[in-house]
Write an enzyme that holds these catalytic residues in place. Structure first.
Site, PDB file in Angstrom:
ATOM      1  N   ARG A  89      -8.987 -11.687  13.631  1.00 21.55           N
ATOM      2  CA  ARG A  89      -9.771 -10.694  12.819  1.00 21.55           C
ATOM      3  C   ARG A  89     -11.080 -10.559  13.082  1.00 21.55           C
ATOM      4  NH1 ARG A  89      -6.216 -11.162   7.826  1.00 21.55           N
ATOM      5  NH2 ARG A  89      -6.968  -9.735   6.319  1.00 21.55           N
ATOM      6  N   ARG A 128       0.661  -2.664  -4.786  1.00 24.57           N
ATOM      7  CA  ARG A 128       1.228  -4.095  -4.548  1.00 24.57           C
ATOM      8  C   ARG A 128       0.676  -5.163  -5.616  1.00 24.57           C
ATOM      9  NH1 ARG A 128      -0.146  -6.398   1.481  1.00 24.57           N
ATOM     10  NH2 ARG A 128      -2.010  -7.366   0.531  1.00 24.57           N
ATOM     11  N   ARG A 134      -1.319 -11.299  -6.172  1.00 23.81           N
ATOM     12  CA  ARG A 134      -2.503 -11.746  -5.371  1.00 23.81           C
ATOM     13  C   ARG A 134      -4.051 -11.241  -6.152  1.00 23.81           C
ATOM     14  NH1 ARG A 134      -1.955 -10.537   1.023  1.00 23.81           N
ATOM     15  NH2 ARG A 134      -4.388 -10.258   0.662  1.00 23.81           N
ATOM     16  N   ARG A 146     -12.669  -5.309   1.255  1.00 24.11           N
ATOM     17  CA  ARG A 146     -11.685  -5.766   2.243  1.00 24.11           C
ATOM     18  C   ARG A 146     -11.374  -4.832   3.479  1.00 24.11           C
ATOM     19  NH1 ARG A 146      -6.693  -6.900  -1.236  1.00 24.11           N
ATOM     20  NH2 ARG A 146      -5.638  -7.536   0.632  1.00 24.11           N
TER      21      ARG A 146
HETATM   22  P1  AMP Z   1      -4.216 -11.079   4.091  1.00 28.30           P
HETATM   23  O1  AMP Z   1      -3.164 -11.864   3.533  1.00 28.30           O
HETATM   24  O2  AMP Z   1      -4.359 -11.123   5.691  1.00 28.30           O
HETATM   25  O3  AMP Z   1      -4.810  -9.675   3.612  1.00 28.30           O
HETATM   26  O4  AMP Z   1      -5.709 -12.039   4.108  1.00 28.30           O
HETATM   27  C1  AMP Z   1      -6.181 -12.491   2.833  1.00 28.30           C
HETATM   28  C2  AMP Z   1      -7.520 -12.955   2.772  1.00 28.30           C
HETATM   29  O5  AMP Z   1      -7.431 -14.296   3.631  1.00 28.30           O
HETATM   30  C3  AMP Z   1      -8.599 -12.014   3.687  1.00 28.30           C
HETATM   31  O6  AMP Z   1      -9.216 -11.092   2.729  1.00 28.30           O
HETATM   32  C4  AMP Z   1      -9.655 -13.262   4.153  1.00 28.30           C
HETATM   33  O7  AMP Z   1     -10.363 -13.586   3.040  1.00 28.30           O
HETATM   34  C5  AMP Z   1      -8.595 -14.259   4.512  1.00 28.30           C
HETATM   35  N1  AMP Z   1      -8.185 -14.201   5.926  1.00 28.30           N
HETATM   36  C6  AMP Z   1      -6.822 -14.058   6.242  1.00 28.30           C
HETATM   37  N2  AMP Z   1      -6.851 -14.100   7.644  1.00 28.30           N
HETATM   38  C7  AMP Z   1      -8.045 -14.249   8.251  1.00 28.30           C
HETATM   39  C8  AMP Z   1      -8.696 -14.317   9.289  1.00 28.30           C
HETATM   40  N3  AMP Z   1      -7.957 -14.373  10.574  1.00 28.30           N
HETATM   41  N4  AMP Z   1     -10.157 -14.678   9.569  1.00 28.30           N
HETATM   42  C9  AMP Z   1     -10.568 -14.770   8.442  1.00 28.30           C
HETATM   43  N5  AMP Z   1     -10.236 -14.490   7.242  1.00 28.30           N
HETATM   44  C10 AMP Z   1      -8.964 -14.425   6.957  1.00 28.30           C
END
Ligand code: AMP
Length: 198
Positions: A89, A128, A134, A146
């Site tokens: 990311r 969702r 979540r 986000r």
């Molecule tokens: P996601 O399920 O991919 O939408 O991730 C949910 C949250 O987890 C994000 O909003 C970040 O706070 C954290 N997160 C997930 N993957 C990463 C990553 N590769 N780098 C930094 N934070 C992450």
């Protein structure tokens, strides 16, 4: 190995498409979001630390997610390949991923982006949130934060892979099956190229 980075903003459909792709191509799904949520559920120190950023719509520190991915890649070193979902990311995460794959004798085959506009993302994530449980899907301001994190810190990762000639994109709006077929077309072309190189 077939190592795909499935790229796109929150709500683009990466999780849904990853599930279908791992089945078809026999790959390991590595989602840093899922891994972090497991840490939170298990009440680990890492999970408690990460939760603060996650609840605020911010990225967790690079070294935290890189460490988790490093462990998983080593654990599955004999796999046919990986789908990276929600990782890398940031550009430093992408650089670390290149390094750790190289240490394991492999590399990223390609990044495929799912293209979805911001308004559609907000609608999808709020929907969702009604069933996902979540906390970060249930508040519109947090969702917009986000998406903003994505646009500022994560979008540049596409340029990183484009610079290596590894970037592809498909339209992420439409029927799940149609999007899946578009992804498969891209992946099959990459597999063919890998076969021809052998
Ligand atoms: P996601 O399920 O991919 O939408 O991730 C949910 C949250 O987890 C994000 O909003 C970040 O706070 C954290 N997160 C997930 N993957 C990463 C990553 N590769 N780098 C930094 N934070 C992450």
């Amino acid at each position: 190995m077939l190592n795909i980075v499935l790229f796109g903003p929150p709500g683009a459909g990466k999780g849904t498409q990853s599930q279908k792709l791992i089945e078809k191509y026999n790959l390991i799904h590595l989602s840093t979001g899922d891994l972090l949520r497991s840490e939170i559920a298990a009440g680990t120190r890492l999970g408690l630390e990460a939760k603060k950023q996650m609840d605020n719509g911010l990225l967790v520190p690079d070294e935290v997610v890189i460490g988790m991915i490093d462990n998983k890649v080593k654990e599955h070193r004999h796999a046919a390949g990986f789908i990276f979902d929600g990782f890398p990311r940031t550009v430093p995460q992408a650089q670390s991923l290149d390094k750790l794959l190289q240490e394991n004798g492999t590399e990223i085959s390609c990044m495929i982006a799912l293209r979805v506009d911001d308004e559609e993302l907000t609608t999808r994530l709020l929907l969702r949130g009604q069933t996902s449980g979540r906390p970060d899907d249930q508040n519109e301001a947090l969702i917009r934060k986000r998406v903003m994190e994505y646009n500022t810190k994560t979008a540049p990762v596409a340029d990183y892979y484009a610079g290596q000639g590894k970037f592809r994109a498909v339209d992420g709006i439409g029927e799940i099956e149609d999007i899946f077929n578009d992804l498969c077309q891209q992946i099959d072309a990459i597999k063919d190229r890998q076969e021809n190189k052998k």
